[in-house]
Design an enzyme around this catalytic site. Sequence first.
Site, PDB file in Angstrom:
ATOM      1  N   LYS A 163       0.869  -1.097  -0.216  1.00 17.83           N
ATOM      2  CA  LYS A 163       0.094  -0.113   0.049  1.00 17.83           C
ATOM      3  C   LYS A 163       0.933   1.189   0.057  1.00 17.83           C
ATOM      4  CE  LYS A 163      -3.918   1.981   2.830  1.00 17.83           C
ATOM      5  NZ  LYS A 163      -4.557   1.705   4.153  1.00 17.83           N
ATOM      6  N   SER A 195      -9.608   1.691   3.461  1.00 14.48           N
ATOM      7  CA  SER A 195      -8.665   2.440   2.504  1.00 14.48           C
ATOM      8  C   SER A 195      -7.598   1.564   1.562  1.00 14.48           C
ATOM      9  CB  SER A 195      -8.064   3.428   3.243  1.00 14.48           C
ATOM     10  OG  SER A 195      -7.113   2.798   4.046  1.00 14.48           O
ATOM     11  N   SER A 254      -9.577  -0.716   7.260  1.00 18.30           N
ATOM     12  CA  SER A 254      -9.007  -0.582   6.142  1.00 18.30           C
ATOM     13  C   SER A 254      -8.511  -1.876   5.570  1.00 18.30           C
ATOM     14  CB  SER A 254      -8.103   0.580   6.133  1.00 18.30           C
ATOM     15  OG  SER A 254      -8.949   1.598   5.847  1.00 18.30           O
TER      16      SER A 254
HETATM   17  N1  GLN Z   1     -12.734   4.005   6.904  1.00 21.27           N
HETATM   18  C1  GLN Z   1     -11.988   4.384   8.095  1.00 21.27           C
HETATM   19  C2  GLN Z   1     -11.777   5.975   8.185  1.00 21.27           C
HETATM   20  O1  GLN Z   1     -11.951   6.228   7.105  1.00 21.27           O
HETATM   21  C3  GLN Z   1     -10.959   3.399   8.480  1.00 21.27           C
HETATM   22  C4  GLN Z   1      -9.630   3.858   7.637  1.00 21.27           C
HETATM   23  C5  GLN Z   1      -8.510   2.867   7.906  1.00 21.27           C
HETATM   24  O2  GLN Z   1      -8.736   1.994   8.513  1.00 21.27           O
HETATM   25  N2  GLN Z   1      -7.316   3.407   7.550  1.00 21.27           N
HETATM   26  O3  GLN Z   1     -11.186   6.274   9.075  1.00 21.27           O
END
Ligand code: GLN
Length: 486
Positions: A79, A154, A178
Amino acid sequence: MAIHQQGVKDLVLAIRKKELSAQEAVNGIFHRIDEVESQVQAFLHLNQEYAQQRAKMIDQLPTGELERLPLAGVPVAVKDNMTTTAMPTTAASKILEGFMAPYNATVVDRLEAAGAIIVGKTNLDEFAMGSSTEHSAYHVTRNPWDLERVPGGSSGGSAAAVAAQMVPVALGSDTGGSIRQPASYCGVTGFKPTYGRVSRYGLIAFASSLDQIGPLTRSVEDARLVYEVIAGHDPKDATSLPHPGDPADRDRVVWEGLRVGIPKEYEGEGIDPRIQERYQTVLTTLEKAGAQLQEISLPHTHYAIATYYLVAPAEASSNLSRFDGVRYGYRASGGDLLTMYEQTRAEGFGPEVLRRILLGTHALSAGYYDAYYLKAQKVRTLIRQDFERAFDQVDVILTPTTPDTAFKFGEKSQDPLQMYLSDMFTVTANLAGIPGISTPAGLVEDLPMGIQWLGAALQEKRLLEIARGFEELWPPVPWPSLGGDL
Ligand code: GLN
């Protein structure tokens, strides 16, 4: 079986036996990428030349040496919020466009030391803030199961790359879900270890007390192999914990009498009835295998999303203050120093990141700190205690990973609150610091859905055994029918 269809374990075995060379593995992977990447767009950077060079080095090693490399010749995607010296690291933000990091993240060093080959960096929501990968400043990534839908986020690029069989494994980061949420939407396995189990050195910080790196793979066994390489104490990360131990001591799960906790608060409103139904089928299957289902209560679940959206933005607002136009990446031109700071940040950050910085700064400001941030920290403790009590009664907790299946582009991006709710089952694990893994539970009207297994802190070994046991109980999930020879 074509090279791109092979998992981590198969590839390592073939490469160690010299039935397959690392160069053939890399070429096979890039052939597949050429075939499907234009449809999926999972990557922000690819570096074929670098991958080939590394493969050549691996191929020159004597067999004895290969035996010592647990990931010999395995192509891996990372990532793009983890630093790499061989490729840019942008966190999918304009503010880091073209940024070349001066050092590798510890996970990257560990992968390479184990013989893995980094082929590219995957797309994400800018600074890992989001649930759909629509917040990338560069482009969206498409779900390989339905190109009109999001892959989740994400770590959407990582999940899509694995689902589209462009790589057997990709690293993701999980701050509130994420890794697990995109794994669920793309029909792959996504594992978030206990907070601290994997070093965060070189992971661009979003919310430091919640962030954790983990693998996305096509099987639990592959996730375990990669986890064992990246886990363990790192002197460069003071929050990192010791390695989980000898990889050889792996047991099979015994379902008979295994206590599976079903949280009563995770039912009802906001959950797609089809997800609820499949979850029930999974429970019935476990019961038939001998598991003991037990209703449990996690009474503070209701406050999890609100707590997360105070704690995470508060930490983000502090972490992101370093992007000021002086030290990294993008710098707005003209004006005095203050104008330069302001312009750089206004132009360099996208709307979701700006929203989080505003939220976090507000929650931390003098007049509101006690009412918001401090209160959220207290509730966080209550959530952690809910889990501690639950794990006195059960061995594992089972929930759906997400309340729905992958949604269409644009469906939630106008309504941040709707988007935030797709993390309703995942954020608690980050707030409590416990490990969680999402494994596929088949298709619901042609789209994958995952179930989430949560374990007590540091009990990854047990958790992985249980998830692997489930894989054997449940029919294998097919692959998306994207072009090529699938
Ligand atoms: N979707 C969550 C957020 O927007 C988690 C993001 C993540 O785990 N990096 O913060």
